[in-house]
Design a protein around this motif. Sequence first.
Motif, PDB file in Angstrom:
ATOM      1  N   LEU A   6      26.678  51.911  57.174  1.00  0.00           N
ATOM      2  CA  LEU A   6      28.039  52.056  57.662  1.00  0.00           C
ATOM      3  C   LEU A   6      28.887  50.942  57.057  1.00  0.00           C
ATOM      4  N   LEU A   7      29.968  51.311  56.405  1.00  0.00           N
ATOM      5  CA  LEU A   7      30.893  50.344  55.822  1.00  0.00           C
ATOM      6  C   LEU A   7      32.157  50.345  56.667  1.00  0.00           C
ATOM      7  N   THR A   8      32.498  49.186  57.230  1.00  0.00           N
ATOM      8  CA  THR A   8      33.687  49.108  58.086  1.00  0.00           C
ATOM      9  C   THR A   8      34.962  49.067  57.253  1.00  0.00           C
ATOM     10  N   ASN A   9      35.001  48.228  56.239  1.00  0.00           N
ATOM     11  CA  ASN A   9      36.179  48.023  55.402  1.00  0.00           C
ATOM     12  C   ASN A   9      35.806  47.008  54.318  1.00  0.00           C
ATOM     13  N   LEU A  10      36.668  46.836  53.365  1.00  0.00           N
ATOM     14  CA  LEU A  10      36.487  45.790  52.346  1.00  0.00           C
ATOM     15  C   LEU A  10      37.836  45.158  52.059  1.00  0.00           C
ATOM     16  N   GLY A  11      37.814  43.863  51.901  1.00  0.00           N
ATOM     17  CA  GLY A  11      39.029  43.142  51.553  1.00  0.00           C
ATOM     18  C   GLY A  11      38.654  41.838  50.884  1.00  0.00           C
ATOM     19  N   PRO A  12      39.624  41.122  50.395  1.00  0.00           N
ATOM     20  CA  PRO A  12      39.355  39.850  49.713  1.00  0.00           C
ATOM     21  C   PRO A  12      38.606  38.881  50.630  1.00  0.00           C
ATOM     22  N   ASP A  13      37.521  38.315  50.121  1.00  0.00           N
ATOM     23  CA  ASP A  13      36.716  37.403  50.934  1.00  0.00           C
ATOM     24  C   ASP A  13      35.745  36.635  50.052  1.00  0.00           C
ATOM     25  N   HIS A  14      35.269  35.544  50.554  1.00  0.00           N
ATOM     26  CA  HIS A  14      34.204  34.733  49.955  1.00  0.00           C
ATOM     27  C   HIS A  14      34.497  34.284  48.519  1.00  0.00           C
ATOM     28  N   PHE A  15      35.715  33.826  48.300  1.00  0.00           N
ATOM     29  CA  PHE A  15      36.067  33.335  46.966  1.00  0.00           C
ATOM     30  C   PHE A  15      35.280  32.077  46.603  1.00  0.00           C
ATOM     31  N   ASP A  16      34.718  31.402  47.607  1.00  0.00           N
ATOM     32  CA  ASP A  16      33.885  30.224  47.361  1.00  0.00           C
ATOM     33  C   ASP A  16      32.477  30.601  46.907  1.00  0.00           C
ATOM     34  N   ARG A  17      32.092  31.834  47.078  1.00  0.00           N
ATOM     35  CA  ARG A  17      30.724  32.269  46.801  1.00  0.00           C
ATOM     36  C   ARG A  17      30.615  33.129  45.548  1.00  0.00           C
ATOM     37  N   TYR A  18      31.650  33.915  45.262  1.00  0.00           N
ATOM     38  CA  TYR A  18      31.596  34.874  44.166  1.00  0.00           C
ATOM     39  C   TYR A  18      32.591  34.509  43.073  1.00  0.00           C
ATOM     40  N   LEU A  19      32.219  34.814  41.839  1.00  0.00           N
ATOM     41  CA  LEU A  19      33.080  34.504  40.709  1.00  0.00           C
ATOM     42  C   LEU A  19      34.309  35.401  40.666  1.00  0.00           C
ATOM     43  N   SER A  20      34.189  36.619  41.227  1.00  0.00           N
ATOM     44  CA  SER A  20      35.321  37.544  41.267  1.00  0.00           C
ATOM     45  C   SER A  20      35.193  38.407  42.516  1.00  0.00           C
ATOM     46  N   GLN A  21      36.272  39.073  42.860  1.00  0.00           N
ATOM     47  CA  GLN A  21      36.231  39.975  44.004  1.00  0.00           C
ATOM     48  C   GLN A  21      35.276  41.133  43.735  1.00  0.00           C
ATOM     49  N   GLU A  22      35.187  41.584  42.502  1.00  0.00           N
ATOM     50  CA  GLU A  22      34.266  42.665  42.142  1.00  0.00           C
ATOM     51  C   GLU A  22      32.812  42.241  42.386  1.00  0.00           C
TER      52      GLU A  22
END
Length: 191
Positions: free
Chosen positions: A131-147
């Motif tokens: 189940l996917l609730t939603n997706l939005g910009p997050d965890h910029f400290d962990r990932y090199l890009s939003q993708e």
Amino acid sequence: VFSESFSGSFDEINWRNCSSSKIIVSPGISSLRPFIKEIEGNEVRELDLFCENFQGEVVVITGTNGKSSLTSQLGSLLKNKFSEQDVFVGGNLEPAAFEVFKAERLPKIAVLEVSSYQAERLKTSQFDLGLLTNLGPDHFDRYLSQEDYYQAKWNLLSRCEQVLYPRDYLFSKKSEVELESSLSSVQYLQS
């Protein structure tokens, strides 16, 4: 088992000494850390190990917001329908997934909240429902890009027999195509 003691960072350990060991890394440790590449062939992800040992149905819930609420609510509904002993609710929201194995009798269903951290680098996990609730910009400290963040979520959902997510949710075209082409069954939630 380490035959020598060490102090300092995981990035300073000579991981070649552990070449025959299986290594479980806490999901809280960033996949960007240099040592992750060194242990790649030996790493066992927490959810991969869980799936190898749990024989019941597994529902995973992920998204940027609302994971804990939906996991708790679905868990309560399923416990009311079946029984308290038949349904385990946990994962990222606590208790940890492996707490299920402390039960006298294993439940028939596990409802797990799964963060992108837990979904990264999965190798063997298979789930019954995602189940996917939603997706939005997050965890910029962990990932090199939003993708990259979205890719962690796709890594989880692509391992589900069925996936539910809001029909009107706007994915980037690239991500939506990758998600839908990798799933055996996609259903949409009416919002």
